[in-house]
Design a protein around this motif. Structure first.
Motif, PDB file in Angstrom:
ATOM      1  N   GLN A 173     -10.432 -10.134   3.547  1.00 32.78           N
ATOM      2  CA  GLN A 173      -9.419  -9.716   4.525  1.00 32.78           C
ATOM      3  C   GLN A 173      -9.994  -9.803   5.941  1.00 32.78           C
TER       4      GLN A 173
ATOM      5  N   GLY B 294     -14.714  -2.255  -4.143  1.00 31.79           N
ATOM      6  CA  GLY B 294     -14.933  -1.075  -3.307  1.00 31.79           C
ATOM      7  C   GLY B 294     -16.094  -1.225  -2.341  1.00 31.79           C
ATOM      8  N   ILE B 295     -16.966  -2.189  -2.593  1.00 29.09           N
ATOM      9  CA  ILE B 295     -18.109  -2.400  -1.694  1.00 29.09           C
ATOM     10  C   ILE B 295     -17.741  -3.243  -0.489  1.00 29.09           C
ATOM     11  N   ARG B 296     -16.572  -3.915  -0.507  1.00 34.12           N
ATOM     12  CA  ARG B 296     -16.091  -4.759   0.593  1.00 34.12           C
ATOM     13  C   ARG B 296     -17.091  -5.835   0.968  1.00 34.12           C
TER      14      ARG B 296
ATOM     15  N   SER C 108      -6.933   3.207   3.136  1.00 31.44           N
ATOM     16  CA  SER C 108      -7.299   2.644   4.446  1.00 31.44           C
ATOM     17  C   SER C 108      -7.812   3.701   5.407  1.00 31.44           C
TER      18      SER C 108
ATOM     19  N   SER D 274     -15.961   0.982   9.844  1.00 32.48           N
ATOM     20  CA  SER D 274     -17.244   0.366   9.484  1.00 32.48           C
ATOM     21  C   SER D 274     -18.187   0.353  10.690  1.00 32.48           C
TER      22      SER D 274
ATOM     23  N   LEU E 144      -8.765  -3.945   5.275  1.00 42.07           N
ATOM     24  CA  LEU E 144      -8.215  -3.067   4.233  1.00 42.07           C
ATOM     25  C   LEU E 144      -8.761  -1.641   4.301  1.00 42.07           C
ATOM     26  N   HIS E 145     -10.080  -1.494   4.151  1.00 42.58           N
ATOM     27  CA  HIS E 145     -10.696  -0.173   4.250  1.00 42.58           C
ATOM     28  C   HIS E 145     -12.202  -0.347   4.280  1.00 42.58           C
ATOM     29  N   THR E 146     -12.888   0.726   4.672  1.00 45.12           N
ATOM     30  CA  THR E 146     -14.357   0.714   4.674  1.00 45.12           C
ATOM     31  C   THR E 146     -14.854   1.059   3.271  1.00 45.12           C
ATOM     32  N   SER E 147     -15.991   0.476   2.909  1.00 43.34           N
ATOM     33  CA  SER E 147     -16.550   0.659   1.564  1.00 43.34           C
ATOM     34  C   SER E 147     -16.374   2.082   1.041  1.00 43.34           C
ATOM     35  N   GLN E 148     -15.661   2.163  -0.063  1.00 41.72           N
ATOM     36  CA  GLN E 148     -15.413   3.433  -0.728  1.00 41.72           C
ATOM     37  C   GLN E 148     -16.735   4.024  -1.217  1.00 41.72           C
TER      38      GLN E 148
ATOM     39  N   ARG F 214       0.825  -1.198   0.000  1.00 37.45           N
ATOM     40  CA  ARG F 214       0.000   0.000   0.000  1.00 37.45           C
ATOM     41  C   ARG F 214       0.863   1.253   0.000  1.00 37.45           C
TER      42      ARG F 214
END
Lengths: 397, 397
Positions: A109, A245-247, B76, B106, B270-274, A26
């Motif tokens: 993840q 992107g929706i995870r 992230s 989230s 990883l990250h919350t929904s973009q 990243r």
């Protein structure tokens, strides 16, 4: 109303957090977001494959028809119709997967984090491939295991080596289809041998399968899950077949483990977006993926071929790479004396980026390896980038 | 191809997971989903307040204008414009919050998990209110702290008690506005005294604030964050002011902690929904919440009054309760000999449900307490349910 000159806090982090680092990948990605860079570093799917209009229509339908339900809190295990769809899609003649074996998560993840949380004790032995997926190493690391690397060859891990190192292990983590980072595929025979070995040892086997549907020939290999649903923990994802992107991902596991994971999920974030789950169900319930996935396969197969041709054309003797049968990555091995971390520094000055292989090794890193992703770069840029990289490598041989 | 008669795995869970239990509340909620039940058990906001059409328009705009970005992996730390919006909304004259202090998560439950992961060692002392929010106790429990309960009265925790028990503590967790479960509000003076005490002790103070905007009078009290941005960790959420099903919250903290939390977030999911973040930004950037929140306040204030009136009319002498100034909960204390867990069993047979108070206590539970939520039940049903409950209680006095 404000405290004047408060003593700054000396942050004392938990031991598990002290060792956390930002992912090398990243960090590289941040640099390589510059539009002038030809980046083979990404692990991102191609946005060309995102069915934007189809998703928009699904959001519209769900919000129009069931808006108040979609926007309310939902159950921790996930949206029932989607869990049923997943269970059906994984069932084959003779092997039935049931919806209560399915837990919805915020991208696979999160499944790795929850599995680490629930299964890994400090100093637990965890078996991983050589090399392995960096995101899994990171997720598990938080729980401070001792990683043991399973020997591999060009066809993935060697099942006959597992029993020799499995004593006291808590789990084995494998990515059998078009592995990240190597692009390798484990043969059906090896899958069966691995499942059999793990079953004999009573060792939980995690089958991480984000790329399984992206076989260029369109023929997915049998899942290890179906070889022993009582011993295999299967991780699936909508990131590579729909959009990332929706995870949204899922774990399929034996019921006692799923219930424990569900409790961990509840403590971690209550549940995954109800709206997202309902929209994905709406988007796929009528067979959309069967039409959509072949277009992703074709695109990626073509991109892969462009890169393979460029590698053959430009890369000097002494450099080797694999020919993936699916997925998003090619793994390159340079002569032993070349350190790919240093090569990256040089290549960035030439506006070309890739991911060095070292961070993917749980134990002794092989520094002369690198990962190339070909799915987001236009063909002419693939050729240009490979040519530049080849020149840098040639200068070192 | 399937292993015949494999040995079933004996699941060996990590110590931290062994103690995980499903939330009592979520188990009660499952029972009380039956439509014939009058449920005061929920912690769910009223779906009447969900701006479905507005959200639908925001999804449409984002997917139409920036679909490929919204559906791709994102950073992230979160979507930059939304982090800026949050930083601005929390800044007041003399106190500037910067976007790099904001991490998107989230739902704020995830913030609790990440804070536990990063700050709590096994046996770490963690200070909590008496009683405290169950979700926080659950999230922290995973990291095996020792909870110490801070004495409280009807106006929340007693700051002067903190120094006496803070030796060696890793953090203090408080929910100052319309607390879950008690509905209590901490006065401005107490807030300041608490912030000052924690600053003096170098003790990180978590200010969990999901209900802060839901003051019935419309005048939010000053946030502890603004009294000492270098020592307070602020948790915010869109669940109670927009919708919960999308799972979106944020942490605001000093930069060294935020960067560590970001690393933990990366390993966790990883990250919350973009897409969710871009849509929420689209939905609120033009001042929507300023128009929308007053309608939630009015609805909840009215519902609260209906319940308070019913309690006064029906509940027998010897029972006490608070009068919330905002939020979603009323806290009831019965005569000491009544166990509310048993009362719940009886009341469910009468088709009325509530949440017993005991699970909200980190240490010695006060079994004669219970939490009533009034926001999702129609007024006539509130009266009916309270009357039934009153009869059951009266029979025990």
């Amino acid at each position: 109303m404000k405290i004047e000159n408060p003593t700054p806090i000396k942050w004392q982090f938990a031991q598990r957090a002290e060792q956390l680092q930002s992912s090398v990948i990243r960090e590289i990605l941040k640099i390589t977001m510059r539009p002038d860079i030809i980046s083979f570093a990404g692990g991102l799917p191609s946005p060309e494959t995102f069915p934007v209009e189809h998703m928009k229509a699904a959001f519209d339908t769900v919000l129009s028809q069931q808006g108040k339900i979609a926007l309310q809190y939902g159950p921790s295990d996930g949206y029932a119709p989607l869990r049923e769809w997943i269970a059906d899609s994984l069932s084959i003649p003779g092997v039935t997967i049931t919806p209560d074996q399915v837990l919805m998560v915020s991208g696979s993840q999160q499944a790795l984090d929850l599995l680490g949380k629930v299964l890994i004790e400090e100093h637990s032995k965890v078996l991983v491939e050589t090399p392995s997926y960096l995101g899994a190493l990171q997720a598990f690391s938080v729980y401070q295991p001792e990683f043991v690397s399973i020997p591999t060859d060009d066809f993935g891990l060697l099942p006959e080596e597992v029993a020799k190192i499995a004593d006291g292990a808590r789990l084995l983590y494998a990515l059998p289809n078009f592995q990240n980072p190597t692009g390798r595929t484990m043969s059906v025979e090896r899958r069966f041998a691995l499942v059999e070995t793990c079953a004999r040892l009573g060792l939980p086997l995690i089958e991480d399968d984000p790329y399984g549907a992206l076989s260029y020939r369109g023929e997915p290999l049998p899942k290890m899950l179906t070889m022993n649903p009582n011993g295999v923990i299967y991780l699936g994802s909508f990131s590579k077949v729909l959009t990332p992107g929706i995870r949204l991902g899922y774990v399929v596991a034996p019921v006692p483990l799923v219930r424990k994971l569900e409790q961990a999920k509840q403590a971690a974030d209550l549940h995954t977006s109800q709206l997202t789950q309902m929209v994905v169900y709406e988007a796929i319930k009528d067979g959309f993926l069967e039409k959509h996935i072949p277009s992703i396969r074709t695109l990626y197969a073509n991109q892969c071929q462009v890169m393979l041709d460029a590698l053959t054309e430009f890369f000097p003797a002494g450099v080797t790479w694999n020919k993936p049968e699916g997925g998003m990555f090619i793994w390159v091995t340079l002569p032993e004396h070349i350190d790919c971390m240093k090569l990256l520094e040089e290549s960035i000055t030439q506006n070309v980026a890739f991911v060095p292989g070292a961070p993917f090794y749980a134990n002794e890193p092989q520094k002369n390896t690198l990962r190339l992703s070909f799915v987001t770069v236009p063909p002419e840029k693939i050729r240009e980038g490979v040519a530049k990289l080849a020149k840098l490598i040639a200068a070192k041989i």
